[in-house]
Design a protein around this motif. Structure first.
Motif, PDB file in Angstrom:
ATOM      1  N   THR A 667      62.975  -2.788  53.934  1.00 28.65           N
ATOM      2  CA  THR A 667      63.043  -3.136  52.626  1.00 28.65           C
ATOM      3  C   THR A 667      62.517  -4.403  52.322  1.00 28.65           C
ATOM      4  O   THR A 667      62.283  -5.299  53.178  1.00 28.65           O
ATOM      5  N   GLN A 668      62.099  -4.676  51.014  1.00 28.49           N
ATOM      6  CA  GLN A 668      61.536  -6.091  50.502  1.00 28.49           C
ATOM      7  C   GLN A 668      62.608  -6.945  50.132  1.00 28.49           C
ATOM      8  O   GLN A 668      63.773  -6.580  49.822  1.00 28.49           O
ATOM      9  N   ASP A 669      62.228  -8.315  50.216  1.00 25.64           N
ATOM     10  CA  ASP A 669      63.047  -9.304  49.995  1.00 25.64           C
ATOM     11  C   ASP A 669      62.629 -10.148  48.732  1.00 25.64           C
ATOM     12  O   ASP A 669      62.756 -11.446  48.619  1.00 25.64           O
ATOM     13  N   ASN A 670      61.549  -9.368  48.095  1.00 22.16           N
ATOM     14  CA  ASN A 670      61.186 -10.252  46.850  1.00 22.16           C
ATOM     15  C   ASN A 670      61.177  -9.059  45.827  1.00 22.16           C
ATOM     16  O   ASN A 670      61.161  -7.705  46.119  1.00 22.16           O
ATOM     17  N   ASN A 672      57.782  -8.381  44.375  1.00 24.24           N
ATOM     18  CA  ASN A 672      56.418  -8.125  44.217  1.00 24.24           C
ATOM     19  C   ASN A 672      55.906  -6.930  45.253  1.00 24.24           C
ATOM     20  O   ASN A 672      54.593  -6.591  44.775  1.00 24.24           O
ATOM     21  N   ASP A 673      56.263  -6.697  46.174  1.00 29.73           N
ATOM     22  CA  ASP A 673      55.672  -5.905  47.387  1.00 29.73           C
ATOM     23  C   ASP A 673      56.316  -4.576  47.213  1.00 29.73           C
ATOM     24  O   ASP A 673      55.983  -3.782  48.106  1.00 29.73           O
ATOM     25  N   CYS A 674      56.850  -4.023  46.222  1.00 34.58           N
ATOM     26  CA  CYS A 674      57.478  -2.608  46.339  1.00 34.58           C
ATOM     27  C   CYS A 674      56.117  -1.762  46.195  1.00 34.58           C
ATOM     28  O   CYS A 674      56.187  -0.677  47.109  1.00 34.58           O
ATOM     29  N   GLY A 675      54.989  -1.974  45.820  1.00 36.35           N
ATOM     30  CA  GLY A 675      53.811  -0.948  45.949  1.00 36.35           C
ATOM     31  C   GLY A 675      53.220  -1.172  47.350  1.00 36.35           C
ATOM     32  O   GLY A 675      52.761  -0.006  47.838  1.00 36.35           O
ATOM     33  N   ILE A 676      53.269  -2.215  47.947  1.00 31.17           N
ATOM     34  CA  ILE A 676      52.676  -2.097  49.581  1.00 31.17           C
ATOM     35  C   ILE A 676      53.702  -1.430  50.332  1.00 31.17           C
ATOM     36  O   ILE A 676      53.158  -0.626  51.007  1.00 31.17           O
ATOM     37  N   PHE A 677      54.860  -1.596  49.900  1.00 31.35           N
ATOM     38  CA  PHE A 677      55.711  -0.732  50.847  1.00 31.35           C
ATOM     39  C   PHE A 677      55.749   0.646  50.444  1.00 31.35           C
ATOM     40  O   PHE A 677      55.813   1.386  51.443  1.00 31.35           O
ATOM     41  N   VAL A 678      55.426   1.144  49.387  1.00 32.97           N
ATOM     42  CA  VAL A 678      55.275   2.821  49.222  1.00 32.97           C
ATOM     43  C   VAL A 678      54.058   2.829  49.924  1.00 32.97           C
ATOM     44  O   VAL A 678      53.895   4.215  50.411  1.00 32.97           O
ATOM     45  N   MET A 679      52.897   2.296  49.942  1.00 36.42           N
ATOM     46  CA  MET A 679      51.562   2.675  50.793  1.00 36.42           C
ATOM     47  C   MET A 679      52.124   2.812  52.461  1.00 36.42           C
ATOM     48  O   MET A 679      51.802   3.661  52.866  1.00 36.42           O
ATOM     49  N   LYS A 680      52.851   1.767  52.911  1.00 34.97           N
ATOM     50  CA  LYS A 680      53.570   2.028  54.315  1.00 34.97           C
ATOM     51  C   LYS A 680      54.283   3.133  54.507  1.00 34.97           C
ATOM     52  O   LYS A 680      53.994   3.970  55.590  1.00 34.97           O
ATOM     53  N   TYR A 681      55.108   3.394  53.553  1.00 38.17           N
ATOM     54  CA  TYR A 681      55.790   4.632  53.520  1.00 38.17           C
ATOM     55  C   TYR A 681      54.981   5.815  53.515  1.00 38.17           C
ATOM     56  O   TYR A 681      55.388   6.828  54.316  1.00 38.17           O
ATOM     57  N   MET A 682      54.084   5.864  52.737  1.00 33.80           N
ATOM     58  CA  MET A 682      53.112   7.201  52.647  1.00 33.80           C
ATOM     59  C   MET A 682      52.476   7.291  54.365  1.00 33.80           C
ATOM     60  O   MET A 682      52.324   8.442  54.705  1.00 33.80           O
ATOM     61  N   ALA A 683      51.822   6.409  54.906  1.00 34.36           N
ATOM     62  CA  ALA A 683      51.207   6.164  56.268  1.00 34.36           C
ATOM     63  C   ALA A 683      52.165   6.726  57.147  1.00 34.36           C
ATOM     64  O   ALA A 683      51.982   7.550  57.925  1.00 34.36           O
ATOM     65  N   ALA A 684      53.460   6.229  57.201  1.00 37.73           N
ATOM     66  CA  ALA A 684      54.376   6.628  57.883  1.00 37.73           C
ATOM     67  C   ALA A 684      55.007   8.086  58.168  1.00 37.73           C
ATOM     68  O   ALA A 684      55.141   8.573  59.089  1.00 37.73           O
ATOM     69  N   TRP A 699      57.921  -5.861  58.391  1.00 41.56           N
ATOM     70  CA  TRP A 699      56.972  -5.832  57.154  1.00 41.56           C
ATOM     71  C   TRP A 699      57.072  -6.988  56.208  1.00 41.56           C
ATOM     72  O   TRP A 699      55.852  -7.466  55.764  1.00 41.56           O
ATOM     73  N   GLY A 700      58.154  -7.457  55.878  1.00 44.75           N
ATOM     74  CA  GLY A 700      58.295  -8.576  54.886  1.00 44.75           C
ATOM     75  C   GLY A 700      57.671  -9.921  55.579  1.00 44.75           C
ATOM     76  O   GLY A 700      56.821 -10.563  55.001  1.00 44.75           O
ATOM     77  N   LYS A 701      57.805 -10.080  56.828  1.00 40.87           N
ATOM     78  CA  LYS A 701      57.187 -11.308  57.447  1.00 40.87           C
ATOM     79  C   LYS A 701      55.688 -11.146  57.622  1.00 40.87           C
ATOM     80  O   LYS A 701      54.906 -12.186  57.589  1.00 40.87           O
ATOM     81  N   ASP A 702      55.375  -9.804  58.069  1.00 41.64           N
ATOM     82  CA  ASP A 702      53.734  -9.804  58.369  1.00 41.64           C
ATOM     83  C   ASP A 702      52.978  -9.100  56.879  1.00 41.64           C
ATOM     84  O   ASP A 702      51.893  -8.832  56.910  1.00 41.64           O
ATOM     85  N   MET A 703      53.710  -9.393  55.705  1.00 42.15           N
ATOM     86  CA  MET A 703      53.136  -9.107  54.460  1.00 42.15           C
ATOM     87  C   MET A 703      51.834  -9.601  54.201  1.00 42.15           C
ATOM     88  O   MET A 703      50.643  -8.892  53.738  1.00 42.15           O
ATOM     89  N   PRO A 704      51.283 -10.841  54.632  1.00 41.31           N
ATOM     90  CA  PRO A 704      50.084 -11.314  54.317  1.00 41.31           C
ATOM     91  C   PRO A 704      49.115 -10.559  55.169  1.00 41.31           C
ATOM     92  O   PRO A 704      47.795 -10.065  54.552  1.00 41.31           O
ATOM     93  N   ARG A 705      49.253 -10.211  56.255  1.00 38.04           N
ATOM     94  CA  ARG A 705      48.474  -9.693  57.169  1.00 38.04           C
ATOM     95  C   ARG A 705      48.233  -8.079  56.612  1.00 38.04           C
ATOM     96  O   ARG A 705      47.133  -7.611  56.557  1.00 38.04           O
ATOM     97  N   ILE A 706      49.364  -7.551  56.203  1.00 40.85           N
ATOM     98  CA  ILE A 706      49.573  -6.021  55.722  1.00 40.85           C
ATOM     99  C   ILE A 706      48.464  -5.726  54.384  1.00 40.85           C
ATOM    100  O   ILE A 706      47.590  -5.107  54.372  1.00 40.85           O
ATOM    101  N   ARG A 707      48.627  -6.849  53.386  1.00 41.86           N
ATOM    102  CA  ARG A 707      47.718  -6.818  52.114  1.00 41.86           C
ATOM    103  C   ARG A 707      46.287  -7.005  52.681  1.00 41.86           C
ATOM    104  O   ARG A 707      45.382  -6.235  52.207  1.00 41.86           O
ATOM    105  N   ALA A 708      46.065  -8.017  53.585  1.00 40.32           N
ATOM    106  CA  ALA A 708      44.577  -8.210  53.839  1.00 40.32           C
ATOM    107  C   ALA A 708      44.039  -6.902  54.333  1.00 40.32           C
ATOM    108  O   ALA A 708      42.938  -6.546  54.429  1.00 40.32           O
ATOM    109  N   GLU A 709      44.750  -6.326  55.581  1.00 34.53           N
ATOM    110  CA  GLU A 709      44.106  -5.132  56.171  1.00 34.53           C
ATOM    111  C   GLU A 709      44.068  -4.037  55.143  1.00 34.53           C
ATOM    112  O   GLU A 709      42.836  -3.122  55.302  1.00 34.53           O
TER     113      GLU A 709
END
Length: 730
Positions: A667-670, A672-684, A699-709
């Motif tokens: 789950t997210q802690d802000n 802004n990241d709900c759309g990024i979480f949905v993309m990760k859910y899709m892949a999983a 995922w929340g800690k690694d969010m800068p890396r996930i967005r850049a990837e």
């Protein structure tokens, strides 16, 4: 004809002939002779006449429900059973056949096609030829004579077991009644101003096209005297929507419409029925009905005029009596208005006087306090300037003292200070040397010193003013191109991904430039920078990521299951009443049969969630990165929208499937990241086998890396040609 976009037809002659061709090629001559005797072979050998949906739409709109005829230009033309007999070459006689939709058999259209294919390759046997003939008869009845919008075949069509049952039925009458039963309903929908979906026109629509061509002169037959009349028309004959919109003006010419079929041969006369008149008596009835309608309209107009005259006379009498009352009332109203004006004028003068007094008092107070305000402002400006000067002097002194290492030395006495210098052991005035003192990050080579006197607390200290001059041959190093743009996840990327992002960003310097454009996907440069930072996700980002996942699935060694993706724009367009079917055109019988999951992101209450339909278990999996019961409420509408546009190809009503909330997901802690979480859910969700969510909690800690990837994957898939020019290999 704008409405023709919403009309569909199941009667496709090209597909109909292709499915039966392989079986006809292996059929024996005796079997072909049987099919020729019962007039089935001439239907299978017809030209592949185009569907001409705009022309069918025009014909349906010209249908008159009241008169049971078609209005072609300025003429009413009847559609009869004999017309069907002449077009198909089937006799208008025999026992009546009542087509019944219910009950439906377990046989589908695909089953009939598969039966033809199986009989084509089956080894010879005593009953093989009879079974092939029976299969062709059932195929012609279900696919060409009575095509339905559903997938199953009615039981009444499956019961025909041989040529003997087929010959005794009056098929032109049955086909004619089936088409007529569908005209009225389709016409009422077609004439509506607000059209969304006319659906499928059931029945043999090719008969309507040939009937229209036989009654008009807009096209000429390629074989004029061929029988049946289905064989007279070319397979290349098509009519555009623009041409059909001008048909009313074209057919207004009397020579452009024929009231009946012309050049009836002896063979065709044998097909005509005895009970139906084939003469011009219909024209006489038509004239009588038109005269009758005119009389009725004239009588209605006379009655309406009498009513209007009576109302007018009554109104004139009432007006005379009311005029006097109106005059009296006008006088009273004028007197009342004058009294009110006087009172309002007095009140306004009093209010204006009060406002003038208040303004005078304010001006006096302002003049009295103006000098005091100026003095207070001047004092505040002076105090602020003095404080800033003190801070500036103190800061300069502390920096110079720290640089020379004199911060901890004792103050110099006034007696030792002469002419701005400090005495050394030899009694000479020299500046304090710079030996042993190092300025961090600055080299001493090529630097000149000048003596400067600094006074603090009545003490004089001689310092060296360092004037730095650049040293030849040692210049500053230019930064790498990969250092731009600076974004949070840059350090976590490999050098290849960083270089890819930099190349794409430099190729599109304008913030509004479209970097990714494919189908309904439009992503600008500024939108990519939002993903690199902490910006929100839009529908184009999700659609693009689905495209990336599909590209990864097609690679060798992928452990991802087959899936179908539904854009979130589909639900938005459907809720607005706009055309949404084009976004789900890829969902067909073949694609549904070859997939396991349907992925559908949803935007509810300014929040992104994910729905995944499991076609095997017939259940919806719900992923939510910010769990809230209110997020489930609008989901049924999204399911219903998808069911309405794709219900005819899905196994059942997906809007009624249960909803299962996936537990234990990250789950997210802000906000802004709900759309990024949905993309990760899709892949999983696409990985084969169960997902271990306990190992994916960061995922929340690694969010800068996930967005850049994710941005790097967009560049790799959608800008492959640009990156290939710069030496990348994929």
């Amino acid at each position: 004809m704008p409405g023709s976009r919403f009309l569909y037809s199941r009667c496709a002659t090209k597909t109909f002939k292709e499915n039966a061709k392989s079986l006809l090629d292996v059929l024996s001559e005796g079997s072909k002779e049987i099919l020729r005797d019962i007039r089935i072979l001439q239907v299978l050998d017809m030209p592949t006449i185009q569907q001409n949906i705009p022309l069918i739409y025009y014909i349906i709109r010209s249908y008159s429900v009241k008169r049971n005829v078609f209005l072609l230009g300025k003429f009413y033309v009847k559609f009869t059973v004999n017309h069907v007999a002449q077009i198909l070459g089937l006799p208008n006689r025999g026992r009546d056949f009542h087509f019944e939709r219910i009950p439906l058999s377990n046989i589908k259209l695909k089953t009939l096609v598969q039966e033809l294919a199986d009989l084509t390759v089956e080894e010879s046997s005593p009953t093989l030829e009879s079974r092939r003939i029976n299969a062709l008869i059932r195929y012609v009845l279900a696919v060409f004579f009575f095509p339905l919008k559903g997938l199953k075949v009615p039981t009444c069509l499956v019961d025909f077991k041989g040529p003997e049952d087929f010959v005794v039925v009056n098929w032109p009458k049955a086909i004619h009644s089936f088409l007529h039963s569908h005209f009225a309903a389709m016409r009422q929908i077609a004439i509506g101003e607000e059209m969304t979906n006319l659906g499928y026109l059931e029945g043999c629509s090719v008969i309507l096209v040939v009937w229209f061509l036989e009654h008009t002169s807009i096209a000429s037959a390629c074989v004029e005297m061929a029988t049946p009349r289905l064989h007279r028309w070319s397979s290349q004959l098509t009519f555009s929507a623009l041409y059909c919109s001008r048909l009313r003006a074209i057919l207004s010419n009397p020579n452009a419409v024929r009231r009946s079929f012309v050049y009836i041969s002896v063979e065709e006369q044998d097909l005509l029925g005895e009970g139906e008149e084939y003469s011009s008596s219909f024209e006489v009835e038509e004239r009588r009905s038109v005269k009758k309608e005119k009389r009725e309209k004239e009588e209605k107009k006379k009655q309406q005029r009498l009513k209007e005259d009576n109302k007018r006379l009554r109104g004139e009498k009432e007006e005379k009596g009311e005029k006097e009352e109106i005059k009296k009332r006008v006088k009273e109203v004028k007197e009342e208005n004058e009294k009110k004006k006087k009172k309002d004028g007095e009140v306004k003068t009093m209010k204006e006087e009060k406002e003038v007094r208040k303004e005078k008092k304010k001006r006096r107070a302002y003049k009295e306090n103006r000098e005091l305000i100026r003095e207070a402002r001047f004092k505040s400006y002076v105090d602020e300037a003095v404080g800033q000067v003190k801070i500036f002097i103190q800061d300069k002194f502390d920096r110079l003292a720290a640089m020379l290492g004199l911060a901890n030395e004792k103050n110099v006495n006034e007696e030792d200070v002469k002419d701005g210098g400090v005495k050394d052991e030899g009694g000479k005035d020299e500046g304090v040397k710079n030996e042993g003192v190092k300025d961090e990050g600055v080299k001493d080579e090529g630097v000149k010193d000048e003596a400067v006197t600094v006074i603090k607390d009545n003490s004089a200290i001689v310092l060296h003013k360092i004037r730095r001059t650049p040293v030849k041959g040692k210049q500053k190093k230019r930064p790498d191109k990969d250092c731009w743009p600076i974004y949070p996840g840059r350090s976590a990327l490999c050098p290849e991904d960083r270089k890819m992002i930099t190349i794409v960003m430099e190729r599109y310097p304008n913030p509004d430039s479209i970097v990714i454009e494919r189908g309904n996907i439009f992503i600008s440069r500024s939108s990519l920078i939002d993903i690199l930072g902490t910006g929100w996700v839009c529908s184009s980002h999700l659609d693009a990521y689905a495209y990336v996942l599909n590209s990864l699935k097609e690679k060798d060694g992928s452990n991802m299951v087959n899936f179908l993706f539904v854009s979130s724009n589909h639900a938005y367009l459907k809720s607005c009443g706009k055309i949404s079917r084009r976004l789900v055109e890829h969902i067909t019988h073949d694609s549904v049969g070859a997939t396991e999951l349907i992925i559908m992101p949803c935007h509810v209450a300014s929040h992104w969630v994910l729905l995944v339909a499991n076609l095997k278990e017939k259940i919806w999996d719900f992923y939510d990165s910010m769990p809230n019961p209110t997020h489930k409420t609008p989901l049924r509408n999204h399911m219903r929208y998808l069911q309405e546009d794709t219900g005819d190809v899905l196994p059942s009503d997906i809007a009624l499937w249960p909803l299962r909330v996936v537990e234990g997901v990250p789950t997210q802690d802000n906000g802004n990241d709900c759309g990024i979480f949905v993309m990760k859910y899709m892949a999983a969700s696409l990985v084969e086998g169960p997902v271990d969510w306990s190992s994916q909690k960061d995922w929340g800690k690694d969010m800068p890396r996930i967005r850049a990837e994710m941005v790097a994957s967009f560049c790799r898939i959608f800008q492959s040609s640009l990156l290939t020019e710069h030496g990348f290999k994929f």
